[in-house]
Motif scaffolding. Structure first.
Motif, PDB file in Angstrom:
ATOM      1  N   THR A 392     -33.232  10.424   1.806  1.00 28.01           N
ATOM      2  CA  THR A 392     -31.662  10.675   0.903  1.00 28.01           C
ATOM      3  C   THR A 392     -31.308   9.444   1.084  1.00 28.01           C
ATOM      4  N   ARG A 393     -31.948   8.348   2.327  1.00 28.21           N
ATOM      5  CA  ARG A 393     -31.129   7.434   2.299  1.00 28.21           C
ATOM      6  C   ARG A 393     -32.001   5.768   1.230  1.00 28.21           C
ATOM      7  N   TYR A 394     -33.464   6.008   0.990  1.00 29.75           N
ATOM      8  CA  TYR A 394     -33.511   5.048   0.538  1.00 29.75           C
ATOM      9  C   TYR A 394     -35.069   5.702  -0.660  1.00 29.75           C
ATOM     10  N   GLY A 395     -34.910   6.768  -0.687  1.00 22.64           N
ATOM     11  CA  GLY A 395     -35.686   7.838  -1.747  1.00 22.64           C
ATOM     12  C   GLY A 395     -35.434   6.761  -3.714  1.00 22.64           C
ATOM     13  N   PRO A 396     -34.582   6.731  -4.099  1.00 16.97           N
ATOM     14  CA  PRO A 396     -34.242   6.457  -5.218  1.00 16.97           C
ATOM     15  C   PRO A 396     -34.719   4.773  -5.898  1.00 16.97           C
ATOM     16  N   TRP A 397     -35.363   4.101  -4.172  1.00 17.49           N
ATOM     17  CA  TRP A 397     -35.946   2.411  -4.640  1.00 17.49           C
ATOM     18  C   TRP A 397     -36.769   3.093  -4.157  1.00 17.49           C
ATOM     19  N   LEU A 398     -37.635   3.620  -4.301  1.00 20.56           N
ATOM     20  CA  LEU A 398     -39.093   4.028  -3.856  1.00 20.56           C
ATOM     21  C   LEU A 398     -39.951   2.904  -5.155  1.00 20.56           C
ATOM     22  N   ARG A 399     -39.490   3.381  -6.386  1.00 17.58           N
ATOM     23  CA  ARG A 399     -40.061   2.379  -7.688  1.00 17.58           C
ATOM     24  C   ARG A 399     -39.170   2.245  -9.125  1.00 17.58           C
ATOM     25  N   ARG A 400     -37.712   1.724  -8.176  1.00 15.72           N
ATOM     26  CA  ARG A 400     -36.845   2.045  -9.186  1.00 15.72           C
ATOM     27  C   ARG A 400     -37.138  -0.310  -9.504  1.00 15.72           C
ATOM     28  N   PRO A 401     -37.709  -0.852 -10.473  1.00 11.73           N
ATOM     29  CA  PRO A 401     -38.321  -1.728 -10.964  1.00 11.73           C
ATOM     30  C   PRO A 401     -36.952  -2.644 -10.616  1.00 11.73           C
ATOM     31  N   VAL A 402     -37.075  -4.125 -10.027  1.00 13.89           N
ATOM     32  CA  VAL A 402     -36.063  -4.619 -10.244  1.00 13.89           C
ATOM     33  C   VAL A 402     -36.292  -6.124 -10.119  1.00 13.89           C
ATOM     34  N   ASN A 403     -35.878  -6.636 -11.196  1.00 16.69           N
ATOM     35  CA  ASN A 403     -35.938  -8.413 -11.250  1.00 16.69           C
ATOM     36  C   ASN A 403     -37.708  -8.366 -11.956  1.00 16.69           C
ATOM     37  N   GLY A 404     -37.204  -7.997 -13.014  1.00 14.23           N
ATOM     38  CA  GLY A 404     -38.963  -7.932 -12.804  1.00 14.23           C
ATOM     39  C   GLY A 404     -40.503  -7.699 -12.128  1.00 14.23           C
ATOM     40  N   ILE A 405     -39.746  -6.438 -11.098  1.00 12.83           N
ATOM     41  CA  ILE A 405     -40.920  -6.595 -10.269  1.00 12.83           C
ATOM     42  C   ILE A 405     -40.827  -4.758 -10.435  1.00 12.83           C
ATOM     43  N   HIS A 406     -42.321  -4.368 -10.097  1.00 14.22           N
ATOM     44  CA  HIS A 406     -42.477  -2.924 -10.573  1.00 14.22           C
ATOM     45  C   HIS A 406     -43.322  -2.404  -9.319  1.00 14.22           C
ATOM     46  N   TRP A 407     -42.839  -1.365  -8.954  1.00 12.46           N
ATOM     47  CA  TRP A 407     -44.208  -0.728  -7.782  1.00 12.46           C
ATOM     48  C   TRP A 407     -44.525   0.417  -8.268  1.00 12.46           C
ATOM     49  N   ALA A 408     -45.933   0.501  -7.778  1.00 12.34           N
ATOM     50  CA  ALA A 408     -46.685   1.024  -7.700  1.00 12.34           C
ATOM     51  C   ALA A 408     -47.816   1.917  -6.431  1.00 12.34           C
ATOM     52  N   GLY A 409     -48.543   2.546  -6.523  1.00  5.68           N
ATOM     53  CA  GLY A 409     -48.970   3.028  -5.022  1.00  5.68           C
ATOM     54  C   GLY A 409     -49.148   3.453  -5.248  1.00  5.68           C
ATOM     55  N   THR A 410     -49.688   5.038  -4.351  1.00  3.59           N
ATOM     56  CA  THR A 410     -50.149   6.393  -3.929  1.00  3.59           C
ATOM     57  C   THR A 410     -48.916   7.249  -3.806  1.00  3.59           C
TER      58      THR A 410
END
Ligand SMILES: Cc1cc2nc3c(=O)[nH]c(=O)nc-3n(C[C@H](O)[C@H](O)[C@H](O)COP(=O)(O)OP(=O)(O)OC[C@H]3O[C@@H](n4cnc5c(N)ncnc54)[C@H](O)[C@@H]3O)c2cc1C
Length: 448
Positions: A392-410
């Motif tokens: 509830t505090r950080y979930g929205p940032w788990l895979r939100r792209p930022v500054n050309g950085i993208h997030w993957a991983g299971t």
């Protein structure tokens, strides 16, 4: 690409397929991440990920494309359970308990699945009951619905093998979201029709090795990424020790906890940083014992067993055939197992096998174990054991792209989160995101 696990490799392969230039930086001296295949008595076995099952379509399709066949997990005969000092047999997923205990297990399963229906997998924080569920651990929820002792012990076994933690360490919101992403409790826990239905006789790491072979020199091993810096012109400089590579976009395909080791410049918003501290990996270990023959098969046992007493708490038969060698896989409880010296780990694991399958289990022809929690680099697994108040505090940032950085991983997947399949899906999703972003930038005249 940072990380050559299934997510990073699937992403790299997809980007190459889409005509992009890629470099994969992997900190270990091997590819595969939480998939690593070793040998016992001349047979390949998996120290990390082993099984796949129906609806894990992304990893199954990838393996088939790469020519890696599966075989069904051996499940003929009686299962065993060591429960409160006694060893008993059973046949389905739920062991033989008293009628009252069985009724309680069904009641709790029903209530758990009912909560699942109220949580959206994509944005669990948005559910009206999200705050309430994220305020408690799985253990607190079980107590709040008056789950009996046997049900709580079975759920503890599930928690240990699923997240590598006790039920008091994992958020109830995470637990229901995770199970829903796997298609429900039965789908996640069963052998036939479930996540343990099939395995790869050549091991799971061969899938990663084959992708790495395809990618060739694009994969750099021993490259521990420590910085990702965005320049004024929008390009990114990725640092790994004394090495540097300049790119248009980065996919960070490492477990959220391991993002902590990378310094991002300019600094990312505090939610990104806090998230890495609130998404810890669990700890799970494995022990294998090899025998001349799978002697339990002749006695009518499947090799599948559960135990309420560690360190071996779940077993499977991964023997290549009736003719041998016979190989037992045991999941071991990292809390009591990992700190023991190797000889004691072996003795404790063999004792555990012998309590279930008889004294013959004390005389293996070979033995092997692996503790993921004590690995020197990127330790932990099978997946994140997300504690209360993280989603509830950080979930929205788990895979939100930022500054050309993208997030993957299971951990970033919405389907089969925590599994190989989720890793592959997350890689394909991140590759599509980057491809879209680069195309949009080049059509607007920017770097791409
Ligand atoms: C004991 C165990 C049993 C499991 N059983 C199963 C199973 O039966 N079925 C199933 O589907 N899944 C299973 N899993 C889970 C499965 O292994 C994972 O879901 C999957 O491998 C995760 O892939 P990934 O690419 O997301 O992450 P990872 O495999 O963790 O890959 C991330 C990679 O990034 C690298 N890395 C980290 N930090 C850096 C850095 N700073 N610079 C460069 N590289 C970095 C790491 O070395 C790693 O290679 C199991 C896991 C374990 C540990």
């Amino acid at each position: 690409m940072v990380g050559a696990g299934f997510a990073g490799l699937a992403a790299a392969r997809e980007l190459v397929r889409r005509g992009r230039d890629v470099v994969v930086l992997e900190g270990r001296d091997r590819v595969g991440g939480r998939s690593a295949t070793a040998t016992i008595a001349g047979v390949r076995v998996d120290l990390g990920a082993t099984f796949v099952g129906p609806t894990q379509d992304a990893v199954i399709a990838l393996a088939a494309e790469l020519g890696c066949p599966t075989v069904p997990t051996y499940s003929h005969g009686k299962n065993l359970i060591r429960w409160r000092g006694k060893v008993r047999t059973y046949r389905s997923t739920i062991p033989k308990l008293s009628i009252l205990e069985l009724l309680d297990v069904s009641r709790i399963q029903w209530r758990f699945e009912r909560v699942c229906r109220r949580v959206p997998v994509e944005d669990p924080w948005s559910a009206p009951i999200a705050d309430a569920l994220d305020a408690v651990s799985l253990e607190q929820w079980l107590r709040s619905v008056r789950a009996g002792a046997a049900t709580r012990e079975l759920m503890a076994i599930m928690s240990r093998v699923t997240w590598g933690c006790e039920p008091d360490a994992v958020s109830m919101l995470h637990a229901v979201r995770y199970v829903k992403a796997a298609g429900g409790l039965a789908r996640m826990l069963d052998v036939k029709g479930g996540a343990q239905q099939d395995r790869f006789p050549g091991g799971t790491q061969q899938i990663a090795l084959r992708i790495a072979e395809e990618l060739g020199e694009r994969v750099l091993l021993g490259a521990v990424v420590d910085t990702v810096e965005r320049r004024d012109d929008g390009r990114l400089v990725v640092g790994f020790g004394t090495g540097r590579v300049e790119v248009d976009a980065v996919i960070v395909a490492v477990a959220p906890q391991h993002r902590q080791a990378i310094t991002f410049r300019p600094e990312l918003d505090s939610q990104y940083r806090e998230l890495t501290r609130h998404w810890p990996l669990g700890r799970l270990s494995k022990a294998y014992a090899a025998y001349d023959k799978p002697f339990w098969r002749t006695a009518g046992y499947s090799g599948e067993a559960l135990s309420d007493e560690g360190p071996v708490f779940i077993t499977f038969d991964v023997s290549p055939s009736d003719d041998g060698p016979g190989i037992l896989l045991g999941f071991t409880d990292a809390r009591t197992f990992d700190r023991l010296p190797p000889q004691q780990r072996r003795a404790r694991a063999l004792d555990g096998f012998a309590t279930l399958f008889g004294a013959a289990a004390l005389e293996p022809i070979d033995y092997l174990d692996h503790c993921w929690g004590t690995e020197g680099f990127a330790p932990g697994g099978p997946t994140a054991a997300v504690p209360p108040r993280s989603w509830t505090r950080y979930g929205p940032w788990l895979r939100r792209p930022v500054n050309g950085i993208h997030w993957a991983g299971t951990e970033t997947a919405d389907v089969w989160t925590g599994f190989l399949d989720g890793a592959v899906r997350s890689g394909l999703r991140a590759a599509a995101e980057v491809d879209r972003e680069l195309s949009a930038r080049s059509s607007s005249g920017g770097p791409g």
